[in-house]
Design a protein around this motif. Structure first.
Motif, PDB file in Angstrom:
ATOM      1  N   SER A 220       0.857  -1.181   0.000  1.00 20.41           N
ATOM      2  CA  SER A 220       0.000   0.000   0.000  1.00 20.41           C
ATOM      3  C   SER A 220       0.891   1.228   0.000  1.00 20.41           C
ATOM      4  N   GLY A 221       0.283   2.381  -0.262  1.00 17.69           N
ATOM      5  CA  GLY A 221       1.019   3.632  -0.179  1.00 17.69           C
ATOM      6  C   GLY A 221       1.375   4.266  -1.505  1.00 17.69           C
ATOM      7  N   GLY A 222       1.091   3.596  -2.599  1.00 16.39           N
ATOM      8  CA  GLY A 222       1.391   4.184  -3.897  1.00 16.39           C
ATOM      9  C   GLY A 222       0.461   5.343  -4.213  1.00 16.39           C
ATOM     10  N   GLY A 223       0.766   6.049  -5.303  1.00 12.36           N
ATOM     11  CA  GLY A 223      -0.075   7.161  -5.696  1.00 12.36           C
ATOM     12  C   GLY A 223       0.611   8.048  -6.704  1.00 12.36           C
ATOM     13  N   LEU A 224       0.021   9.224  -6.890  1.00 12.72           N
ATOM     14  CA  LEU A 224       0.545  10.219  -7.820  1.00 12.72           C
ATOM     15  C   LEU A 224       1.207  11.335  -7.028  1.00 12.72           C
ATOM     16  N   VAL A 225       2.431  11.684  -7.415  1.00  8.33           N
ATOM     17  CA  VAL A 225       3.171  12.726  -6.707  1.00  8.33           C
ATOM     18  C   VAL A 225       3.983  13.518  -7.729  1.00  8.33           C
ATOM     19  N   GLN A 226       4.233  14.767  -7.413  1.00 13.51           N
ATOM     20  CA  GLN A 226       5.060  15.591  -8.292  1.00 13.51           C
ATOM     21  C   GLN A 226       6.541  15.276  -8.080  1.00 13.51           C
ATOM     22  N   ALA A 227       7.317  15.551  -9.097  1.00 17.55           N
ATOM     23  CA  ALA A 227       8.761  15.360  -8.985  1.00 17.55           C
ATOM     24  C   ALA A 227       9.295  16.142  -7.792  1.00 17.55           C
ATOM     25  N   GLY A 228      10.186  15.495  -7.043  1.00 15.84           N
ATOM     26  CA  GLY A 228      10.720  16.095  -5.828  1.00 15.84           C
ATOM     27  C   GLY A 228       9.952  15.732  -4.580  1.00 15.84           C
ATOM     28  N   GLY A 229       8.794  15.135  -4.742  1.00 15.42           N
ATOM     29  CA  GLY A 229       7.963  14.758  -3.612  1.00 15.42           C
ATOM     30  C   GLY A 229       8.371  13.436  -2.993  1.00 15.42           C
ATOM     31  N   SER A 230       7.570  12.988  -2.026  1.00 14.48           N
ATOM     32  CA  SER A 230       7.875  11.768  -1.274  1.00 14.48           C
ATOM     33  C   SER A 230       6.642  10.876  -1.176  1.00 14.48           C
ATOM     34  N   LEU A 231       6.894   9.595  -1.049  1.00 16.28           N
ATOM     35  CA  LEU A 231       5.866   8.607  -0.753  1.00 16.28           C
ATOM     36  C   LEU A 231       6.480   7.550   0.155  1.00 16.28           C
ATOM     37  N   ARG A 232       5.639   6.903   0.952  1.00 19.08           N
ATOM     38  CA  ARG A 232       6.100   5.757   1.743  1.00 19.08           C
ATOM     39  C   ARG A 232       5.233   4.558   1.401  1.00 19.08           C
TER      40      ARG A 232
ATOM     41  N   ALA B 262       7.134  -5.501  15.103  1.00 21.62           N
ATOM     42  CA  ALA B 262       5.878  -5.667  15.827  1.00 21.62           C
ATOM     43  C   ALA B 262       4.678  -5.670  14.888  1.00 21.62           C
ATOM     44  N   LYS B 263       4.821  -4.982  13.748  1.00 21.00           N
ATOM     45  CA  LYS B 263       3.713  -4.899  12.791  1.00 21.00           C
ATOM     46  C   LYS B 263       3.898  -5.820  11.593  1.00 21.00           C
ATOM     47  N   ASN B 264       4.979  -6.609  11.589  1.00 25.58           N
ATOM     48  CA  ASN B 264       5.244  -7.504  10.455  1.00 25.58           C
ATOM     49  C   ASN B 264       5.183  -6.741   9.139  1.00 25.58           C
ATOM     50  N   THR B 265       5.831  -5.602   9.122  1.00 22.91           N
ATOM     51  CA  THR B 265       5.730  -4.706   7.977  1.00 22.91           C
ATOM     52  C   THR B 265       7.099  -4.197   7.562  1.00 22.91           C
ATOM     53  N   VAL B 266       7.292  -4.101   6.259  1.00 23.59           N
ATOM     54  CA  VAL B 266       8.492  -3.501   5.684  1.00 23.59           C
ATOM     55  C   VAL B 266       8.058  -2.250   4.923  1.00 23.59           C
ATOM     56  N   TYR B 267       8.868  -1.206   5.025  1.00 22.71           N
ATOM     57  CA  TYR B 267       8.541   0.065   4.397  1.00 22.71           C
ATOM     58  C   TYR B 267       9.581   0.438   3.350  1.00 22.71           C
ATOM     59  N   LEU B 268       9.163   1.275   2.413  1.00 23.03           N
ATOM     60  CA  LEU B 268      10.096   1.892   1.479  1.00 23.03           C
ATOM     61  C   LEU B 268       9.775   3.387   1.455  1.00 23.03           C
ATOM     62  N   GLN B 269      10.631   4.161   2.103  1.00 23.11           N
ATOM     63  CA  GLN B 269      10.482   5.610   2.091  1.00 23.11           C
ATOM     64  C   GLN B 269      11.167   6.146   0.857  1.00 23.11           C
ATOM     65  N   MET B 270      10.421   6.855   0.027  1.00 23.28           N
ATOM     66  CA  MET B 270      10.957   7.354  -1.236  1.00 23.28           C
ATOM     67  C   MET B 270      10.914   8.874  -1.224  1.00 23.28           C
ATOM     68  N   ASN B 271      12.082   9.483  -1.268  1.00 26.75           N
ATOM     69  CA  ASN B 271      12.200  10.939  -1.282  1.00 26.75           C
ATOM     70  C   ASN B 271      12.813  11.410  -2.598  1.00 26.75           C
ATOM     71  N   SER B 272      12.676  12.687  -2.868  1.00 29.97           N
ATOM     72  CA  SER B 272      13.241  13.285  -4.087  1.00 29.97           C
ATOM     73  C   SER B 272      12.864  12.468  -5.318  1.00 29.97           C
ATOM     74  N   LEU B 273      11.601  12.154  -5.423  1.00 31.52           N
ATOM     75  CA  LEU B 273      11.137  11.290  -6.515  1.00 31.52           C
ATOM     76  C   LEU B 273      11.314  11.960  -7.870  1.00 31.52           C
ATOM     77  N   LYS B 274      11.610  11.125  -8.855  1.00 29.67           N
ATOM     78  CA  LYS B 274      11.830  11.580 -10.221  1.00 29.67           C
ATOM     79  C   LYS B 274      10.818  10.895 -11.154  1.00 29.67           C
TER      80      LYS B 274
ATOM     81  N   VAL C 136       5.095   9.533 -10.894  1.00 29.36           N
ATOM     82  CA  VAL C 136       5.748  10.793 -10.574  1.00 29.36           C
ATOM     83  C   VAL C 136       5.628  11.704 -11.783  1.00 29.36           C
ATOM     84  N   SER C 137       4.958  12.831 -11.596  1.00 32.56           N
ATOM     85  CA  SER C 137       4.760  13.772 -12.693  1.00 32.56           C
ATOM     86  C   SER C 137       5.873  14.814 -12.704  1.00 32.56           C
ATOM     87  N   SER C 138       6.192  15.292 -13.907  1.00 34.87           N
ATOM     88  CA  SER C 138       7.287  16.276 -14.033  1.00 34.87           C
ATOM     89  C   SER C 138       6.768  17.694 -13.923  1.00 34.87           C
TER      90      SER C 138
END
Length: 124
Positions: free
Chosen positions: A7-19, A75-87, A122-124
Motif C-alpha cells: 500500500s502507499g502508492g499514488g501520484l506525486v510531483q517530482a521532488g515529492g515523497s511517498l512511503r 511488531a507490525k510484520n511490515t516492511v517500508y520503502l520511504q521514497m524521497n526526491s522522486l523523479k 511521478v509527474s514532471s
C-alpha cells in the motif's frame, strides 16, 4: 502460503515523497530477506532495495541510493520503502517480495512470494 499486501502508492510531483508499506501474514519475514522491485511499462522488473529481517542490513540499487530507505517494523510484520526526491523515472508498479534464508540477493527469480504491486506515478 505467505501473503504480502502493498500500500502507499499514488501520484506525486517530482521532488515529492511517498512511503510504501508491505504487510505480511503470519511469520513470513522471520529468517528471510524482503525486497522491493519495480516494473515500468515496457521494461523488465528491476531491483530497488532489500533488507534482512535478522540484523536489518540493507542494499540499494544505484539509481535510488541516497533517496530511498528500506526499513522494517517487527511488531507490525511490515516492511517500508520511504521514497524521497522522486523523479519521473521512478514511475512504475512497485512490488514487495520475500525469500527465505539469509542470503540477500537482488535477483527477482530468487524471491518466492510476491505482493500484488502498487502503482507509483511521478509527474514532471
Amino acid at each position: 502460503q505467505v501473503q504480502l499486501v502493498e500500500s502507499g502508492g499514488g501520484l506525486v510531483q517530482a521532488g515529492g515523497s511517498l512511503r510504501l508499506s508491505c504487510a505480511a501474514s503470519g511469520r513470513a519475514f522471520i529468517n528471510s530477506v524482503t525486497a522491493w522491485f519495480r516494473q515500468a511499462p515496457g521494461k523488465e522488473r528491476e531491483f530497488v532495495a532489500n533488507i534482512r529481517w535478522s540484523g536489518g542490513s540493507t542494499s540499494y540499487a544505484d539509481s535510488v541510493k541516497g533517496r530511498f530507505t528500506i526499513s522494517r517494523e517487527n511488531a507490525k510484520n511490515t516492511v517500508y520503502l520511504q521514497m524521497n526526491s522522486l523523479k519521473p523515472e521512478d514511475t512504475a508498479v512497485y512490488y514487495c517480495a520475500v525469500k527465505q534464508g539469509l542470503l540477500a540477493t537482488m535477483r527477482a527469480a530468487d524471491f518466492g512470494s510476491w505482493g500484488q504491486g502498487t502503482q507509483v506515478t511521478v509527474s514532471s
